[in-house]
Design a protein around this motif. Structure first.
Motif, PDB file in Angstrom:
ATOM      1  N   ALA A 187      -5.465 -17.195  -2.198  1.00 27.13           N
ATOM      2  CA  ALA A 187      -6.492 -16.514  -3.115  1.00 27.13           C
ATOM      3  C   ALA A 187      -6.590 -14.932  -2.347  1.00 27.13           C
ATOM      4  O   ALA A 187      -7.173 -13.687  -3.416  1.00 27.13           O
ATOM      5  N   ILE A 188      -7.082 -14.746  -0.931  1.00 28.01           N
ATOM      6  CA  ILE A 188      -7.160 -13.553  -0.145  1.00 28.01           C
ATOM      7  C   ILE A 188      -5.596 -12.132  -1.369  1.00 28.01           C
ATOM      8  O   ILE A 188      -5.783 -11.467  -1.115  1.00 28.01           O
ATOM      9  N   TYR A 199       0.376  -1.357  -0.148  1.00 19.91           N
ATOM     10  CA  TYR A 199      -0.385  -0.179   0.209  1.00 19.91           C
ATOM     11  C   TYR A 199       0.672   1.036   0.137  1.00 19.91           C
ATOM     12  O   TYR A 199       0.047   2.645   0.529  1.00 19.91           O
ATOM     13  N   ILE A 215       2.039  -7.950   1.932  1.00 17.79           N
ATOM     14  CA  ILE A 215       1.149  -7.108   2.542  1.00 17.79           C
ATOM     15  C   ILE A 215       1.112  -7.159   4.119  1.00 17.79           C
ATOM     16  O   ILE A 215       1.433  -7.882   5.090  1.00 17.79           O
ATOM     17  N   PRO A 216       0.528  -5.648   4.401  1.00 20.25           N
ATOM     18  CA  PRO A 216       0.590  -5.472   5.705  1.00 20.25           C
ATOM     19  C   PRO A 216      -0.268  -6.691   6.639  1.00 20.25           C
ATOM     20  O   PRO A 216      -1.028  -6.240   6.664  1.00 20.25           O
ATOM     21  N   GLN A 217       0.349  -6.881   7.893  1.00 21.17           N
ATOM     22  CA  GLN A 217      -0.588  -7.743   8.486  1.00 21.17           C
ATOM     23  C   GLN A 217       0.360  -7.478   9.956  1.00 21.17           C
ATOM     24  O   GLN A 217       0.930  -6.991  10.478  1.00 21.17           O
ATOM     25  N   ALA A 218      -0.793  -7.523  10.718  1.00 16.29           N
ATOM     26  CA  ALA A 218      -0.696  -7.991  12.172  1.00 16.29           C
ATOM     27  C   ALA A 218       0.592  -8.636  12.992  1.00 16.29           C
ATOM     28  O   ALA A 218       1.142  -9.580  12.531  1.00 16.29           O
ATOM     29  N   ALA A 278      -6.427 -10.985  -4.484  1.00 16.73           N
ATOM     30  CA  ALA A 278      -7.502 -10.177  -4.746  1.00 16.73           C
ATOM     31  C   ALA A 278      -6.675  -8.827  -4.220  1.00 16.73           C
ATOM     32  O   ALA A 278      -7.591  -7.945  -4.795  1.00 16.73           O
ATOM     33  N   LEU A 279      -5.951  -8.727  -2.849  1.00 17.78           N
ATOM     34  CA  LEU A 279      -5.516  -7.475  -2.350  1.00 17.78           C
ATOM     35  C   LEU A 279      -5.009  -7.106  -3.182  1.00 17.78           C
ATOM     36  O   LEU A 279      -5.103  -5.796  -3.828  1.00 17.78           O
ATOM     37  N   ALA A 300      -4.798 -11.775  10.375  1.00 14.81           N
ATOM     38  CA  ALA A 300      -3.742 -10.666  10.041  1.00 14.81           C
ATOM     39  C   ALA A 300      -4.432  -9.147   9.986  1.00 14.81           C
ATOM     40  O   ALA A 300      -3.113  -8.306   9.736  1.00 14.81           O
ATOM     41  N   LEU A 302     -11.094  -6.831   1.058  1.00 12.02           N
ATOM     42  CA  LEU A 302     -10.955  -6.259   0.354  1.00 12.02           C
ATOM     43  C   LEU A 302     -11.400  -5.160   1.474  1.00 12.02           C
ATOM     44  O   LEU A 302     -10.655  -3.901   1.174  1.00 12.02           O
ATOM     45  N   ILE A 328     -13.058 -13.051   0.164  1.00  9.50           N
ATOM     46  CA  ILE A 328     -12.586 -12.392  -1.070  1.00  9.50           C
ATOM     47  C   ILE A 328     -13.062 -10.995  -0.728  1.00  9.50           C
ATOM     48  O   ILE A 328     -12.422  -9.888  -0.917  1.00  9.50           O
ATOM     49  N   ARG A 380      -8.812 -15.835   9.190  1.00  9.72           N
ATOM     50  CA  ARG A 380      -7.710 -15.876   9.486  1.00  9.72           C
ATOM     51  C   ARG A 380      -7.227 -14.108   8.795  1.00  9.72           C
ATOM     52  O   ARG A 380      -6.437 -13.435   9.135  1.00  9.72           O
ATOM     53  N   TYR A 384      -8.920  -4.533   3.963  1.00 10.59           N
ATOM     54  CA  TYR A 384      -8.101  -3.763   4.234  1.00 10.59           C
ATOM     55  C   TYR A 384      -7.909  -2.344   2.853  1.00 10.59           C
ATOM     56  O   TYR A 384      -7.391  -1.473   3.365  1.00 10.59           O
ATOM     57  N   ARG A 409      -0.714 -19.636  21.891  1.00  8.87           N
ATOM     58  CA  ARG A 409      -1.542 -18.374  22.120  1.00  8.87           C
ATOM     59  C   ARG A 409      -2.543 -18.889  23.375  1.00  8.87           C
ATOM     60  O   ARG A 409      -3.102 -18.015  24.109  1.00  8.87           O
ATOM     61  N   GLY A 430       3.108 -11.004  14.778  1.00 11.62           N
ATOM     62  CA  GLY A 430       2.958 -12.648  15.298  1.00 11.62           C
ATOM     63  C   GLY A 430       2.372 -13.862  13.271  1.00 11.62           C
ATOM     64  O   GLY A 430       2.135 -14.326  13.564  1.00 11.62           O
ATOM     65  N   VAL A 431       1.588 -12.894  12.688  1.00 13.23           N
ATOM     66  CA  VAL A 431       0.515 -13.253  11.636  1.00 13.23           C
ATOM     67  C   VAL A 431       1.783 -13.663  10.468  1.00 13.23           C
ATOM     68  O   VAL A 431       2.242 -13.235  10.428  1.00 13.23           O
ATOM     69  N   GLU A 432       1.667 -14.503  10.377  1.00 12.62           N
ATOM     70  CA  GLU A 432       2.719 -15.313   9.203  1.00 12.62           C
ATOM     71  C   GLU A 432       2.064 -14.945   7.992  1.00 12.62           C
ATOM     72  O   GLU A 432       2.698 -14.820   6.957  1.00 12.62           O
ATOM     73  N   SER A 433       0.831 -15.035   7.525  1.00 12.61           N
ATOM     74  CA  SER A 433       0.709 -15.289   6.054  1.00 12.61           C
ATOM     75  C   SER A 433      -0.506 -15.443   5.609  1.00 12.61           C
ATOM     76  O   SER A 433      -1.794 -15.417   6.836  1.00 12.61           O
ATOM     77  N   LEU A 434      -1.145 -14.591   4.547  1.00 11.33           N
ATOM     78  CA  LEU A 434      -2.653 -14.731   4.074  1.00 11.33           C
ATOM     79  C   LEU A 434      -2.715 -16.009   3.509  1.00 11.33           C
ATOM     80  O   LEU A 434      -1.721 -16.924   2.967  1.00 11.33           O
ATOM     81  N   ASN A 435      -4.183 -16.344   3.244  1.00 10.29           N
ATOM     82  CA  ASN A 435      -4.814 -17.208   2.151  1.00 10.29           C
ATOM     83  C   ASN A 435      -4.498 -16.873   0.717  1.00 10.29           C
ATOM     84  O   ASN A 435      -4.312 -15.294   0.464  1.00 10.29           O
TER      85      ASN A 435
END
Lengths: 260, 260
Positions: A244-245, A199, A232-235, A248-249, B136, B249, B245, B132, B252, B46, A237-242
């Protein structure tokens, strides 16, 4: 319309094989089973008539009638409810299915506009959802390397909701060759140290996005071809996004930056 | 560690029931089966220790050893490979599972920050992927109406990849009551005539997003509570995006507009 009621019928057996993703080739084409009203409607709108339409005996609805109207004198058969249930891959069938013909094994051409390369994306739901999003954002082509879920399988067809019929799909593509041949920037999401915040980046209007396997990410040979690495910025401790997500982003952020 | 090799063993049968989403309640808690290294690691990080750890006999890896180190003298058993395969819900098991305890049936409190309400989202993969993504993007709470997929089921747990343990989850929530009680703007995606383009709208920093059923969308009673209706721009002829999805969107874009 011919009524089929026996599990020994050759046509029933053929539909059942197709519904279980057994591959049937005919010349350069592959034959595919499409189940349900939505997929059959989409096929008629985008691709025309099927090879064969299969209706369920004694199932009637406005949507089925509307579909039937588009198949005047066309090759159709009727299965009784037992046979239709036997081929159905979803809990509650909708009384209709098509056998259709899709060309396969065409030589791919490199994209000239925005496109996606999926690298060993294994989950059929992910592949289907990526296709659906790609069509929504107006892409013309999706490329898949060997190791991706089979794009014409029932699960991918279901999650793509008819997107298959509105976009060019190239399977079994040599990813490195594609990226070398395309005269477009290569965009990769990565957690590496040189990756920029999606972003806060200036994305090119055209480019090929590469999205990788659910566990391993983009393979090293393709990563070396990247012109721009993005995260893609994430909180914390979060590793990754799906995957397909993530797709789309990225596609929608590119669209936003270029106002279409 | 006690070795279990018989399918008649009571503990094996209990694990098998939990692995098939049979509900086991204990006081105000629900007992859940977590399968695989990643989910078990996430639980330890956690939430702490499990009720019981189940290892597979003769399976060794650095990751399993690392997990075992966190369970000193803790209640653990070993299943032989046959029993472990019998409870596994994935093709290739990873030699570990936990029985854990999650509180349920707490009275929900209305959110004070960004949150999501899922309205009858039925597909477990969609619910898991939304969780998930919610983690994130840094949300604190997700609310689900009756009719959503059961959030602690194996399929939702698998697609959420441990997100369950980092966010407040409230099931069986009366959606209208939640929206009335929360002193936050209500944001809904809609294809109605008064909907604004997501990317041309000014989104509030805080708000409750409502996402609806895969087929029917947001139910009318919740739609009437919307303060802002938004649509995600799509190519002509495209009907809709997958709900997970759409969720990503929207969340984010809100994050982008408020720089976090």
């Amino acid at each position: 319309m011919r009524l089929i009621e026996s599990k020994d019928n050759a046509l029933f057996k053929r539909v059942q094989r197709l519904a279980h993703d057994k591959r049937e080739l005919d010349g350069g084409d592959q034959l595919i089973w499409l189940e349900g009203i939505h997929l059959c409607q989409m096929w008629l709108e985008r691709r025309g008539l099927p090879e064969l339409a299969v209706f369920e005996m004694d199932r009637h609805s406005d949507e089925l009638l509307e579909l039937a109207r588009f198949l005047p004198g066309h090759s159709s058969v009727t299965f009784n409810a037992t046979l239709m249930n036997a081929v159905s891959q979803v809990g509650q069938g909708q009384g209709i299915g098509f056998i259709v013909r899709v060309p396969r094994g065409q030589v791919w051409t490199a994209p000239t506009k925005r496109a996606i390369l999926l690298d060993q994306v294994q989950d059929p739901g992910n592949v289907g959802t990526v296709l659906r999003t790609a069509v929504a954002v107006g892409l013309e082509a999706v490329y898949l390397t060997p190791g991706c879920a089979s794009v014409w399988s029932q699960k991918v067809l279901r999650s793509a909701q008819g997107a298959h019929f509105s976009i060019q799909i190239h399977e079994q593509v040599d990813g490195v060759a594609l990226l070398e041949k395309a005269a477009l920037p290569v965009l990769v999401t990565s957690l590496g140290p040189d990756a920029q915040d999606l972003y806060e980046s200036s994305l090119p209007d055209q480019g090929i996005w590469v999205f990788g396997n659910e566990g391993q990410g983009v393979s090293p040979a393709l990563l070396t071809k990247a012109n721009q690495c993005l995260f893609i910025p994430q909180a914390p401790g979060v590793e990754s996004l799906n995957v397909a997500i993530a797709t789309a982003l990225c596609l929608y952020e590119q669209r936003r930056q270029h106002s279409r």
